[in-house]
Design an enzyme around this catalytic site. Structure first.
Site, mmCIF file in Angstrom:
data_model
loop_
_atom_site.group_PDB
_atom_site.id
_atom_site.type_symbol
_atom_site.label_atom_id
_atom_site.label_comp_id
_atom_site.label_asym_id
_atom_site.label_seq_id
_atom_site.Cartn_x
_atom_site.Cartn_y
_atom_site.Cartn_z
ATOM 1 N N MET A 104 0.835 -1.189 0.000
ATOM 2 C CA MET A 104 0.000 0.000 0.000
ATOM 3 C C MET A 104 0.873 1.243 0.000
ATOM 4 O O MET A 104 1.885 1.291 0.704
ATOM 5 C CB MET A 104 -0.877 -0.007 1.260
ATOM 6 N N LEU B 11 1.607 7.120 1.797
ATOM 7 C CA LEU B 11 0.942 8.408 1.944
ATOM 8 C C LEU B 11 -0.278 8.456 1.042
ATOM 9 O O LEU B 11 -0.222 8.038 -0.115
ATOM 10 C CB LEU B 11 1.903 9.549 1.596
ATOM 11 N N TYR C 130 -19.056 10.069 4.842
ATOM 12 C CA TYR C 130 -18.583 11.364 4.358
ATOM 13 C C TYR C 130 -19.465 11.916 3.245
ATOM 14 O O TYR C 130 -19.399 13.114 2.929
ATOM 15 C CB TYR C 130 -17.144 11.257 3.818
#
Length: 261
Positions: free
Chosen positions: A12, A15, A48
């Site tokens: 992964m 950042l 969200y």
């Protein structure tokens, strides 16, 4: 871009871009700018209301426009009804077994929550996403995660919208201690705080909607903080959490409708 390896071998980017509290239209523009700059790690959540704008189970995969999600995590432990947490995590385990997701994890889980989860489930979370920045470091949870092969990921890694200090600084970017380290490296205060997290082995997901700031955040891999500078940043710990206390999370206090759910 530096990468980190999860406990199931999945790699992964270290950042990523966070999109918490970003309106859908701004999310679309921010994600487009980030992808153009080389980001390949975007953090979003059903709550969200901007998943559809983060193009790159079930309803999340459909809104994201993908057939497989790289990493799917539970947003909170819900200690007031932990049985529901276990049910939700077992559903993630099923998605993982079926190949619908590549890795699963949790967010805002404290040590007691993690112990209870590990005792009742099969798959060790690949990640625990936590509020971590120089002013609130959660070292006990971080240590537990490391001991169990769980990657720590920092949300609000530069203090973000929840940042506050008794000193009266309105922003972590104004801190003179961080500023002096930044000046020594000809970097920004934000880059120093991101580097502090990256150098200690964490993933970091700073939020921004400004292309210049998104680019600046990405430029945190070409310098190294000294052991003394890392130690100085460690001393900024205040013990004050900016986000909600995980043990206080209840559906009554924090439950909300999920857009398009």
């Amino acid at each position: 871009m530096q990468t980190l390896t999860l406990n199931n071998g999945v790699q992964m980017p270290a950042l990523g871009l966070g999109v918490f509290q970003t309106p859908p239209d701004e999310t679309r523009a921010a994600v487009a700018a980030a992808l153009d700059l080389g980001y390949r790690h975007i953090d979003t959540a059903a709550a969200y209301g901007n998943e559809r704008e983060v193009h790159g189970f079930a309803k999340s995969a459909g809104k994201l426009g993908v057939e497989q999600i790289d990493l799917l995590i539970l947003h909170q432990a819900l200690p007031s009804d932990f049985g529901r947490t276990l049910e939700a995590y077992r559903a993630l385990e099923k998605l993982l077994a079926d190949g619908k997701v590549r890795a699963i994890g949790v967010s805002n889980f404290m040590v007691d929550h993690l112990r209870a989860l590990l005792d009742a489930t099969t798959v060790v979370p690949a990640m625990n996403q936590l509020e971590i920045h120089p002013y609130f470091q959660q070292r006990e949870v971080q240590a537990f995660d490391r001991d169990h092969g769980i990657l720590n990921q920092a949300w609000s890694p530069i203090g973000g919208i929840t940042f506050y200090r008794d000193s009266g600084h309105a922003s972590a970017l104004e801190d003179p201690v961080i500023g002096s380290i930044a000046a020594a490296h000809r970097k920004s205060s934000a880059q120093v705080m991101l580097r502090w997290g990256l150098q200690q082995g964490r993933s970091v997901i700073p939020k921004s909607t400004r292309p210049a700031r998104i680019a600046e955040n990405l430029d945190a891999f070409d310098f190294e903080l000294t052991p003394g500078e890392l130690a100085t940043l460690d001393t900024l710990e205040t013990g004050k959490r900016g986000g909600p206390e995980p043990d206080d999370i209840t559906l009554t206090a924090f439950g909300r409708p999920i857009p398009e759910a």
